[in-house]
Design a protein around this motif. Structure first.
Motif, PDB file in Angstrom:
ATOM      1  N   ASN A  36       0.842  -1.193   0.000  1.00  0.00           N
ATOM      2  CA  ASN A  36       0.000   0.000   0.000  1.00  0.00           C
ATOM      3  C   ASN A  36       0.878   1.245   0.000  1.00  0.00           C
ATOM      4  O   ASN A  36       1.854   1.325   0.750  1.00  0.00           O
ATOM      5  N   GLY A  37       0.560   2.194  -0.877  1.00  0.00           N
ATOM      6  CA  GLY A  37       1.329   3.424  -0.941  1.00  0.00           C
ATOM      7  C   GLY A  37       2.560   3.354  -1.821  1.00  0.00           C
ATOM      8  O   GLY A  37       3.302   4.335  -1.935  1.00  0.00           O
ATOM      9  N   ALA A  38       2.761   2.230  -2.492  1.00  0.00           N
ATOM     10  CA  ALA A  38       3.960   2.080  -3.331  1.00  0.00           C
ATOM     11  C   ALA A  38       3.855   2.844  -4.644  1.00  0.00           C
ATOM     12  O   ALA A  38       4.872   3.161  -5.269  1.00  0.00           O
ATOM     13  N   GLY A  39       2.617   3.122  -5.088  1.00  0.00           N
ATOM     14  CA  GLY A  39       2.429   3.848  -6.341  1.00  0.00           C
ATOM     15  C   GLY A  39       1.604   3.110  -7.376  1.00  0.00           C
ATOM     16  O   GLY A  39       1.462   3.585  -8.511  1.00  0.00           O
ATOM     17  N   LYS A  40       1.023   1.970  -7.015  1.00  0.00           N
ATOM     18  CA  LYS A  40       0.244   1.178  -7.977  1.00  0.00           C
ATOM     19  C   LYS A  40      -0.968   1.944  -8.486  1.00  0.00           C
ATOM     20  O   LYS A  40      -1.162   2.107  -9.693  1.00  0.00           O
ATOM     21  N   THR A  41      -1.798   2.396  -7.556  1.00  0.00           N
ATOM     22  CA  THR A  41      -3.033   3.082  -7.948  1.00  0.00           C
ATOM     23  C   THR A  41      -2.740   4.404  -8.638  1.00  0.00           C
ATOM     24  O   THR A  41      -3.426   4.775  -9.604  1.00  0.00           O
ATOM     25  N   THR A  42      -1.723   5.117  -8.193  1.00  0.00           N
ATOM     26  CA  THR A  42      -1.350   6.378  -8.857  1.00  0.00           C
ATOM     27  C   THR A  42      -0.956   6.123 -10.301  1.00  0.00           C
ATOM     28  O   THR A  42      -1.378   6.854 -11.210  1.00  0.00           O
ATOM     29  N   THR A  43      -0.165   5.088 -10.534  1.00  0.00           N
ATOM     30  CA  THR A  43       0.226   4.727 -11.900  1.00  0.00           C
ATOM     31  C   THR A  43      -0.995   4.420 -12.744  1.00  0.00           C
ATOM     32  O   THR A  43      -1.145   4.919 -13.871  1.00  0.00           O
ATOM     33  N   ILE A  44      -1.878   3.596 -12.216  1.00  0.00           N
ATOM     34  CA  ILE A  44      -3.076   3.200 -12.948  1.00  0.00           C
ATOM     35  C   ILE A  44      -3.955   4.408 -13.262  1.00  0.00           C
ATOM     36  O   ILE A  44      -4.454   4.556 -14.388  1.00  0.00           O
ATOM     37  N   ILE A 155      -7.837  -2.710 -17.535  1.00  0.00           N
ATOM     38  CA  ILE A 155      -7.022  -2.263 -16.405  1.00  0.00           C
ATOM     39  C   ILE A 155      -7.855  -2.385 -15.131  1.00  0.00           C
ATOM     40  O   ILE A 155      -8.972  -1.873 -15.072  1.00  0.00           O
ATOM     41  N   LEU A 156      -7.284  -3.056 -14.135  1.00  0.00           N
ATOM     42  CA  LEU A 156      -8.026  -3.308 -12.902  1.00  0.00           C
ATOM     43  C   LEU A 156      -7.143  -3.041 -11.690  1.00  0.00           C
ATOM     44  O   LEU A 156      -5.959  -3.367 -11.691  1.00  0.00           O
ATOM     45  N   ILE A 185      -4.161  -7.297 -20.417  1.00  0.00           N
ATOM     46  CA  ILE A 185      -4.723  -7.097 -19.082  1.00  0.00           C
ATOM     47  C   ILE A 185      -3.619  -6.658 -18.129  1.00  0.00           C
ATOM     48  O   ILE A 185      -2.579  -7.300 -18.026  1.00  0.00           O
ATOM     49  N   PHE A 186      -3.867  -5.551 -17.450  1.00  0.00           N
ATOM     50  CA  PHE A 186      -2.911  -4.970 -16.500  1.00  0.00           C
ATOM     51  C   PHE A 186      -3.649  -4.760 -15.189  1.00  0.00           C
ATOM     52  O   PHE A 186      -4.613  -3.998 -15.137  1.00  0.00           O
ATOM     53  N   PHE A 187      -3.216  -5.457 -14.138  1.00  0.00           N
ATOM     54  CA  PHE A 187      -3.938  -5.307 -12.873  1.00  0.00           C
ATOM     55  C   PHE A 187      -2.998  -5.338 -11.676  1.00  0.00           C
ATOM     56  O   PHE A 187      -1.979  -6.016 -11.677  1.00  0.00           O
ATOM     57  N   SER A 188      -3.377  -4.561 -10.676  1.00  0.00           N
ATOM     58  CA  SER A 188      -2.651  -4.570  -9.411  1.00  0.00           C
ATOM     59  C   SER A 188      -3.258  -5.616  -8.502  1.00  0.00           C
ATOM     60  O   SER A 188      -4.457  -5.909  -8.579  1.00  0.00           O
TER      61      SER A 188
END
Length: 238
Positions: A36-44, A155-156, A185-188
């Protein structure tokens, strides 16, 4: 299908993404892993156009996602970790609304709605108000809405959170079917076992930097993905 080049994102004076480089090709199931907080959602969110970024390039099917925003969105589907649906609608009206937005023909949309609503076991709930749905049912409806126009890029963000085991199984199977048809497909995910068994490529992000990426079988040839992840993160665990 998706190419991210030297992506930098700042919030104020704080740099969150430090030059992200990733490439997801047609037919890939690409797992994006990090704490959490590594940057996954920001990148997406940068990729799908929900937030602006400071520098770098994002190409979708060869098109710049800023200069060709609408064209990129036409071939992309995005499911956030907590889908926000129009709860004043019922399920079928929402799916028809999404199908209208993507110009999906009536006969094709109904065929897909019936197919996916039965697969994900909400067919009998489509005439009910979305406001009455559980979190898992809302997640299933969001998944169906993303599949209804057969996107070239899916993207998910944490797609398996809130899904029951049966829905999780069928979603993984649908991922495989889509990739056979050429979808990327690209997903976190935080579910490392799923990433190792499902994805042909993975990337691990830490503090806004990609610290490991490549073919899953090459990254994990000496150890499990869980052991590799913990080893890479051990300085934070101590």
């Amino acid at each position: 299908m998706l190419k991210i080049e030297n992506l930098i994102k700042k919030y104020g004076n704080k740099e969150i993404l430090h030059g992200i480089n990733l490439e997801i090709e047609s037919g890939d199931i690409f797992g994006f892993i990090g704490k959490n907080g590594a940057g996954k959602t920001t990148t997406i969110k940068c990729v799908v156009g929900l937030i602006e970024y400071d520098s770098g390039n994002i190409l979708i099917n060869g098109m710049d996602n800023l200069e060709n925003s609408l064209e990129c969105k036409k071939i992309t589907a995005y499911i956030p970790d907590n889908p926000e649906l129009y709860e004043f609608m019922n399920g079928i009206d929402y799916l028809n609304f999404i199908a209208d937005a993507f110009d999906v023909k009536q006969d094709i949309r109904m065929e897909r709605i019936v197919k996916y609503s039965k697969i994900f076991d909400i067919h009998n709930n489509l005439n009910e108000s979305i406001s009455t749905y559980s979190h898992g049912m809302k997640q299933k409806l969001a998944i169906i809405s993303a599949l209804i126009h057969e996107p070239k890029l899916l993207i998910l963000d944490e797609p398996f959170v809130g899904l029951d085991p049966t829905a999780t199984h069928y979603l993984k199977e649908e991922f495989k079917n889509m990739c056979q048809r050429g979808t990327a497909i690209f997903f976190s995910t935080h579910v490392l076992e799923v990433a190792q068994n499902l994805c042909n490529k993975i990337a691990i992000i830490k503090d806004g930097n990609i610290i490991e990426t490549g073919l899953t079988n090459e990254v994990t040839k000496k150890s499990s993905l869980e052991d590799i992840f913990l080893e890479l993160m051990k300085d934070e665990i101590r």
